[in-house]
Design a protein around this motif. Structure first.
Motif, PDB file in Angstrom:
ATOM      1  N   PHE A 489      41.960 -24.948   4.324  1.00 30.92           N
ATOM      2  CA  PHE A 489      42.539 -23.920   3.459  1.00 30.92           C
ATOM      3  C   PHE A 489      41.710 -23.748   2.192  1.00 30.92           C
ATOM      4  CE2 PHE A 489      45.214 -22.961  -0.202  1.00 30.92           C
ATOM      5  CZ  PHE A 489      45.841 -21.789   0.183  1.00 30.92           C
ATOM      6  N   ILE A 490      41.312 -24.862   1.574  1.00 32.66           N
ATOM      7  CA  ILE A 490      40.520 -24.806   0.343  1.00 32.66           C
ATOM      8  C   ILE A 490      39.154 -24.199   0.615  1.00 32.66           C
ATOM      9  CG2 ILE A 490      39.373 -26.251  -1.381  1.00 32.66           C
ATOM     10  CD1 ILE A 490      41.778 -28.130  -1.264  1.00 32.66           C
ATOM     11  N   GLN A 491      38.541 -24.569   1.736  1.00 32.48           N
ATOM     12  CA  GLN A 491      37.209 -24.061   2.063  1.00 32.48           C
ATOM     13  C   GLN A 491      37.216 -22.566   2.361  1.00 32.48           C
ATOM     14  OE1 GLN A 491      36.040 -26.544   5.338  1.00 32.48           O
ATOM     15  NE2 GLN A 491      35.462 -28.279   4.030  1.00 32.48           N
ATOM     16  N   GLU A 492      38.324 -22.077   2.917  1.00 31.00           N
ATOM     17  CA  GLU A 492      38.370 -20.687   3.380  1.00 31.00           C
ATOM     18  C   GLU A 492      39.118 -19.748   2.434  1.00 31.00           C
ATOM     19  OE1 GLU A 492      40.254 -21.042   7.131  1.00 31.00           O
ATOM     20  OE2 GLU A 492      38.618 -22.201   8.061  1.00 31.00           O
ATOM     21  N   ARG A 493      39.596 -20.241   1.288  1.00 29.98           N
ATOM     22  CA  ARG A 493      40.444 -19.392   0.454  1.00 29.98           C
ATOM     23  C   ARG A 493      39.677 -18.272  -0.230  1.00 29.98           C
ATOM     24  NH1 ARG A 493      41.935 -23.947  -4.083  1.00 29.98           N
ATOM     25  NH2 ARG A 493      39.802 -24.430  -4.706  1.00 29.98           N
ATOM     26  N   SER A 494      38.343 -18.356  -0.248  1.00 29.01           N
ATOM     27  CA  SER A 494      37.572 -17.250  -0.813  1.00 29.01           C
ATOM     28  C   SER A 494      37.719 -15.985   0.027  1.00 29.01           C
ATOM     29  CB  SER A 494      36.092 -17.645  -0.913  1.00 29.01           C
ATOM     30  OG  SER A 494      35.582 -17.968   0.374  1.00 29.01           O
ATOM     31  N   ARG A 495      38.184 -16.164   1.275  1.00 32.24           N
ATOM     32  CA  ARG A 495      38.334 -15.014   2.178  1.00 32.24           C
ATOM     33  C   ARG A 495      39.739 -14.420   2.127  1.00 32.24           C
ATOM     34  NH1 ARG A 495      36.097 -18.354   7.396  1.00 32.24           N
ATOM     35  NH2 ARG A 495      34.250 -19.262   6.387  1.00 32.24           N
ATOM     36  N   ARG A 496      40.639 -15.045   1.391  1.00 31.99           N
ATOM     37  CA  ARG A 496      42.007 -14.554   1.329  1.00 31.99           C
ATOM     38  C   ARG A 496      42.486 -14.520  -0.111  1.00 31.99           C
ATOM     39  NH1 ARG A 496      43.420 -19.957   3.399  1.00 31.99           N
ATOM     40  NH2 ARG A 496      43.620 -19.121   5.498  1.00 31.99           N
ATOM     41  N   THR A 497      43.566 -13.816  -0.336  1.00 36.10           N
ATOM     42  CA  THR A 497      44.180 -13.767  -1.660  1.00 36.10           C
ATOM     43  C   THR A 497      45.071 -14.986  -1.829  1.00 36.10           C
ATOM     44  OG1 THR A 497      44.165 -11.347  -1.646  1.00 36.10           O
ATOM     45  CG2 THR A 497      45.633 -12.439  -3.212  1.00 36.10           C
ATOM     46  N   VAL A 498      44.727 -15.827  -2.785  1.00 36.95           N
ATOM     47  CA  VAL A 498      45.490 -17.044  -3.034  1.00 36.95           C
ATOM     48  C   VAL A 498      46.216 -16.888  -4.361  1.00 36.95           C
ATOM     49  CG1 VAL A 498      45.376 -19.534  -3.383  1.00 36.95           C
ATOM     50  CG2 VAL A 498      43.845 -18.447  -1.739  1.00 36.95           C
ATOM     51  N   GLU A 499      47.523 -16.912  -4.313  1.00 37.84           N
ATOM     52  CA  GLU A 499      48.319 -16.722  -5.515  1.00 37.84           C
ATOM     53  C   GLU A 499      48.788 -18.055  -6.079  1.00 37.84           C
ATOM     54  OE1 GLU A 499      51.510 -14.264  -4.219  1.00 37.84           O
ATOM     55  OE2 GLU A 499      50.299 -12.439  -4.084  1.00 37.84           O
ATOM     56  N   TRP A 500      49.133 -18.038  -7.349  1.00 37.72           N
ATOM     57  CA  TRP A 500      49.669 -19.207  -8.033  1.00 37.72           C
ATOM     58  C   TRP A 500      50.918 -19.728  -7.334  1.00 37.72           C
ATOM     59  CZ3 TRP A 500      50.245 -23.297 -10.797  1.00 37.72           C
ATOM     60  CH2 TRP A 500      51.464 -23.610 -11.419  1.00 37.72           C
ATOM     61  N   ARG A 501      51.768 -18.826  -6.856  1.00 40.64           N
ATOM     62  CA  ARG A 501      53.007 -19.230  -6.200  1.00 40.64           C
ATOM     63  C   ARG A 501      52.708 -20.104  -4.971  1.00 40.64           C
ATOM     64  NH1 ARG A 501      57.704 -16.797  -6.631  1.00 40.64           N
ATOM     65  NH2 ARG A 501      56.710 -14.927  -7.494  1.00 40.64           N
ATOM     66  N   MET A 502      51.689 -19.734  -4.210  1.00 42.38           N
ATOM     67  CA  MET A 502      51.350 -20.477  -2.994  1.00 42.38           C
ATOM     68  C   MET A 502      50.820 -21.866  -3.337  1.00 42.38           C
ATOM     69  SD  MET A 502      48.568 -19.467  -0.084  1.00 42.38           S
ATOM     70  CE  MET A 502      49.297 -17.830   0.128  1.00 42.38           C
ATOM     71  N   LEU A 503      49.930 -21.953  -4.329  1.00 44.17           N
ATOM     72  CA  LEU A 503      49.353 -23.242  -4.712  1.00 44.17           C
ATOM     73  C   LEU A 503      50.425 -24.157  -5.298  1.00 44.17           C
ATOM     74  CD1 LEU A 503      45.976 -22.111  -6.335  1.00 44.17           C
ATOM     75  CD2 LEU A 503      46.461 -22.686  -3.954  1.00 44.17           C
ATOM     76  N   HIS A 504      51.306 -23.588  -6.110  1.00 44.71           N
ATOM     77  CA  HIS A 504      52.386 -24.379  -6.687  1.00 44.71           C
ATOM     78  C   HIS A 504      53.293 -24.925  -5.590  1.00 44.71           C
ATOM     79  CE1 HIS A 504      56.392 -25.042  -8.442  1.00 44.71           C
ATOM     80  NE2 HIS A 504      55.741 -25.379  -9.551  1.00 44.71           N
ATOM     81  N   LYS A 505      53.590 -24.128  -4.595  1.00 49.07           N
ATOM     82  CA  LYS A 505      54.457 -24.549  -3.488  1.00 49.07           C
ATOM     83  C   LYS A 505      53.826 -25.712  -2.723  1.00 49.07           C
ATOM     84  CE  LYS A 505      57.877 -23.907  -0.409  1.00 49.07           C
ATOM     85  NZ  LYS A 505      57.521 -24.888   0.617  1.00 49.07           N
ATOM     86  N   ILE A 506      52.541 -25.635  -2.463  1.00 46.03           N
ATOM     87  CA  ILE A 506      51.859 -26.711  -1.740  1.00 46.03           C
ATOM     88  C   ILE A 506      51.907 -28.004  -2.554  1.00 46.03           C
ATOM     89  CG2 ILE A 506      49.604 -27.502  -0.916  1.00 46.03           C
ATOM     90  CD1 ILE A 506      48.988 -24.588  -0.177  1.00 46.03           C
ATOM     91  N   ALA A 507      51.612 -27.911  -3.853  1.00 40.82           N
ATOM     92  CA  ALA A 507      51.632 -29.101  -4.716  1.00 40.82           C
ATOM     93  C   ALA A 507      53.030 -29.704  -4.780  1.00 40.82           C
ATOM     94  CB  ALA A 507      51.130 -28.743  -6.110  1.00 40.82           C
ATOM     95  N   LEU A 508      54.038 -28.863  -4.886  1.00 46.75           N
ATOM     96  CA  LEU A 508      55.411 -29.359  -4.977  1.00 46.75           C
ATOM     97  C   LEU A 508      55.869 -29.982  -3.658  1.00 46.75           C
ATOM     98  CD1 LEU A 508      58.027 -29.678  -6.547  1.00 46.75           C
ATOM     99  CD2 LEU A 508      58.650 -27.336  -5.878  1.00 46.75           C
ATOM    100  N   ASP A 509      55.502 -29.368  -2.537  1.00 43.94           N
ATOM    101  CA  ASP A 509      55.884 -29.920  -1.226  1.00 43.94           C
ATOM    102  C   ASP A 509      55.377 -31.351  -1.070  1.00 43.94           C
ATOM    103  OD1 ASP A 509      57.175 -27.620  -0.509  1.00 43.94           O
ATOM    104  OD2 ASP A 509      55.585 -26.853   0.783  1.00 43.94           O
ATOM    105  N   ILE A 510      54.118 -31.590  -1.402  1.00 42.02           N
ATOM    106  CA  ILE A 510      53.537 -32.919  -1.232  1.00 42.02           C
ATOM    107  C   ILE A 510      54.116 -33.889  -2.249  1.00 42.02           C
ATOM    108  CG2 ILE A 510      51.380 -34.226  -1.149  1.00 42.02           C
ATOM    109  CD1 ILE A 510      51.956 -32.183   1.150  1.00 42.02           C
ATOM    110  N   ALA A 511      54.400 -33.415  -3.455  1.00 35.10           N
ATOM    111  CA  ALA A 511      55.033 -34.283  -4.451  1.00 35.10           C
ATOM    112  C   ALA A 511      56.403 -34.747  -3.962  1.00 35.10           C
ATOM    113  CB  ALA A 511      55.155 -33.547  -5.784  1.00 35.10           C
ATOM    114  N   CYS A 512      57.161 -33.845  -3.360  1.00 29.28           N
ATOM    115  CA  CYS A 512      58.486 -34.211  -2.834  1.00 29.28           C
ATOM    116  C   CYS A 512      58.372 -35.201  -1.679  1.00 29.28           C
ATOM    117  CB  CYS A 512      59.235 -32.960  -2.390  1.00 29.28           C
ATOM    118  SG  CYS A 512      59.733 -31.878  -3.749  1.00 29.28           S
ATOM    119  N   ALA A 513      57.366 -35.016  -0.825  1.00 30.19           N
ATOM    120  CA  ALA A 513      57.167 -35.942   0.294  1.00 30.19           C
ATOM    121  C   ALA A 513      56.840 -37.338  -0.216  1.00 30.19           C
ATOM    122  CB  ALA A 513      56.054 -35.426   1.203  1.00 30.19           C
ATOM    123  N   LEU A 514      55.959 -37.423  -1.219  1.00 29.27           N
ATOM    124  CA  LEU A 514      55.590 -38.730  -1.766  1.00 29.27           C
ATOM    125  C   LEU A 514      56.745 -39.362  -2.528  1.00 29.27           C
ATOM    126  CD1 LEU A 514      51.932 -38.017  -2.926  1.00 29.27           C
ATOM    127  CD2 LEU A 514      52.661 -39.665  -1.196  1.00 29.27           C
TER     128      LEU A 514
END
Length: 684
Positions: A489-514
């Motif tokens: 996802f990080i390597q290919e995000r230059s090809r897609r629109t990556v919004e703050w909402r999406m990045l925040h969701k990913i960070a929060l999901d992993i924080a909750c799992a840990l």
């Protein structure tokens, strides 16, 4: 003086001599965390030096003092300064760290005095990235037996490696890369039994690889690239069970790539490109890809797949045919039958009654023998189900669904093994992680731990559906996630629109799992290998943490465990890599590095950081930019422009806190999750 650190400034001129008594006991720490071996030691020493000041007794068992002088990454000139310590007043030996790297020091080390080493218990000496000339000091090893880390890379040294270096029997890291050393690599280098990191790349070494290298049983990193080495690659290097990095590219090696490399479970970086190798490429090697063997004109063409029939014979043929191919069995049986015919003709009166008796006996025993074999095979080929799905899972249908672990179905690989996509029946897809045999001790103990982890359930953890564990094969079956992993996802995000909402969701999901693994799971689990490739995504970009089932389990009353380092270079916490003592704060550190990668366009150990010198990484970069009020430069341009900028800076501060040098300064994952929820984007 315990710690004196003026690194990463623009100071110039000669370093003045310090006289004893001018500095009071205290500490000055302006540095950023390091992530290479030198940095891990320095970070460890800094922390313990400060503890020494605050609480008195030193944590080092053999030394009472730690003294650190860091002048690195400035513009100092002149000759290499002497050790800036006063030894004659000390009642006990000390550990001394002296960093001079990344300056403009010049001159010749042959006249440099290493006599203070005689009063030291341990020494780190880093004078890399300077303009030092001449030969390596001939008597350095005799005088400085206490050296732990020696880095003289990126200078202009000539000649060969002195024999006295073998006297440095506690040396852990030796970096002589990017000089003008020449001649054969000396055989006596095999006497450095404790060495873990050896880099001789980018020199003019010639001749063959000395066999003595295989005697370095603790070796983890071996870099011999960009020399003029010739001859064959030593097959016995495959016996080095700790070797994780092997770089032999840009040489003149001939012969075959040793097939033993394909069985090295620890090997993660392997490069033999730009040589004159011949023959075929070993199969099933996690670390071997076409890029790592390119520009070998006489090597067979690199293939990314493997014959399914060959693998199917490996997995299923051995059971019924004793490990031989069908054709071999047919030919063998035909040959044996012809011999029996000849014997029967010549002595039928003797053999015929015996055969009748044997046939009668076998018919009587057939039922019992077949049942016993069937029970034995089924016991070895059992798939244990933890969370049921719509169909029954068996060893045969799982392995066949992977194409007998065909490389075409491989969707990822890591330190524990490779993962394969497996469509059991149309519409039912799972992910099968085939574990590297030898990484886990005790089949029964491992099966018991996996069975326990099968009950671990959280919305942001991959689901363990089942597993198979035997002496010959181990694999885990997880739910399949079509979004790939966060690394892609990080390597290919230059090809897609990556919004703050999406990045925040990913960070929060992993924080909750840990947070669940650390605080709510019984027994609690420490992950120990958090990195982007271990974070999976579904088609809606919800994030799931994987590989948690392969971490060591801790009891509810334990706060840390002592074990082998299982993390990944660039993400592992300094104290974990140094002491092998893992805690939940080591997971917090790794999580912080992942968040930093998520927000920027840099990798943890990005090549663009090389200009800053050894040890500079994404943690150092983020801390530096924040300290200089330039935090906006850390983010991807499109992300910063689309905002919200205040929340982005808040998240950056949080990630830097997670990667703090002191364990007590790092937040818990519960605190991280609460902080992220406080800056959660509004729902649209």
């Amino acid at each position: 003086m315990v710690v004196f650190n003026i690194s990463q400034n623009s100071l110039s001129g000669n370093i003045s001599r310090f006289s004893h008594g001018e500095c009071s006991n205290g500490s000055l720490n302006l540095s950023m965390p390091y992530m290479d071996l030198v940095g891990l030691y320095s970070s460890f020493f800094y922390r313990n030096a400060l503890i020494n000041v605050a609480s008195g007794p030193s944590p080092f068992s053999l030394s009472e003092f730690v003294v650190l002088h860091d002048f690195s990454r400035n513009q100092f000139t002149g000759s290499v300064p002497p050790f800036i310590i006063s030894l004659y007043t000390l009642s006990a030996k000390l550990n001394y760290g002296f960093w001079l790297n990344g300056n403009n020091f010049e001159g010749n080390l042959s006249v440099y005095s290493f006599d203070p080493c005689l009063r030291l218990d341990g020494l780190i000496f880093d004078a890399s990235n300077n303009k030092i000339v001449g030969e390596l000091p001939l008597n350095m090893g005799h005088t400085c037996k206490c050296l732990k880390i020696l880095s003289l890379a990126s200078n202009e040294f000539v000649g060969s490696i002195p024999t006295s270096f073998t006297d440095m029997d506690s040396l852990l890291k030796l970096n002589l890369s990017e000089n003008r050393l020449r001649g054969p690599i000396p055989s006596y280098i095999g006497e450095m039994k404790e060495i873990r990191y050896l880099s001789l790349s980018n020199n003019n070494f010639s001749g063959t690889m000395p066999w003595d290298l295989v005697q370095l049983s603790s070796l983890e990193v071996l870099e011999l690239s960009s020399n003029s080495l010739s001859g064959e690659i030593l097959p016995d290097l495959a016996e080095l069970k700790h070797l994780s990095v092997l770089r032999l590219d840009h040489n003149k090696f001939t012969g075959r790539i040793p097939f033993g490399f394909s069985n090295m479970t620890a090997l993660s970086v392997f490069n033999v490109s730009f040589n004159n190798l011949t023959g075929s490429i070993p199969l099933n090697s996690i670390s071997l890809n076409c890029e790592s063997v390119k520009e070998n004109p006489n090597l067979q063409p690199c293939r990314t797949d493997q014959s399914s029939s060959e693998l199917e014979r490996h997995h299923f043929g051995n059971i019924s045919q004793g490990g031989r191919s069908p054709r071999e069995n047919i030919q063998t049986n035909r040959s044996e039958f012809n011999q029996i015919e000849i014997a029967s003709i010549t002595s039928a009166s003797v053999i015929f009654p015996v055969l009748i008796a044997l046939i009668f006996f076998l018919v009587c025993m057939k039922k019992f023998a077949c049942n016993a074999v069937s029970d034995h095979v089924s016991g070895r080929k059992e798939v244990v189900t933890c969370n049921s799905i719509s169909i029954q899972l068996t060893y045969e249908n799982v392995v066949r669904a992977t194409g007998c672990f065909n490389l075409q179905n491989c969707i990822g690989s890591g330190g524990f093994g490779a993962t394969y996509k497996a469509e059991i029946v149309p519409g039912v897809v799972v992910a099968v992680k085939r574990l590297s045999l030898g990484r886990f001790q005790g089949v029964q103990q491992f099966a018991a731990e996996i069975k326990t982890l099968g009950r671990v359930q959280h919305p942001n953890l991959v689901t363990l559906i089942g597993y198979h564990v035997s002496e010959a094969e181990m694999f885990l079956i997880y739910n399949y996630l079509p979004g790939g992993n966060l690394e892609n996802f990080i390597q290919e995000r230059s090809r897609r629109t990556v919004e703050w909402r999406m990045l925040h969701k990913i960070a929060l999901d992993i924080a909750c799992a840990l947070m669940y693994l650390h605080d709510e799971c019984v027994p609690r689990v420490l992950h120990r290998d958090i990195k982007p490739s271990n974070i999976l995504l579904d088609k809606h970009f919800n994030a799931y943490l994987s590989d948690f089932g392969l971490a060591r389990l801790l009891g509810t009353s334990e706060t840390h465990a002592t074990t082998d380092v299982a993390g990944t270079f660039g993400y592992v916490a300094p104290e974990y890599a140094m002491t092998c003592r893992v805690s939940d704060k080591a997971d917090v550190y790794s999580y912080g590095v992942v968040v930093l990668e998520l927000l920027s366009d840099k990798k943890a150990l990005d090549p663009s950081f090389s200009s800053f010198g050894n040890g500079f990484n994404i943690v150092t970069w983020a801390s530096m930019l924040l300290a200089q009020g330039r935090g906006c430069e850390f983010f991807m341009a499109r992300l910063w422009d689309s905002g919200p900028q205040h929340d982005l800076i808040e998240m950056l501060h949080l990630a830097v806190m997670c990667t703090g040098e002191s364990l007590s300064s790092r937040p818990s994952m519960r605190q991280v999750a609460q902080r992220l929820k406080a800056i959660q984007p509004p729902t649209s």
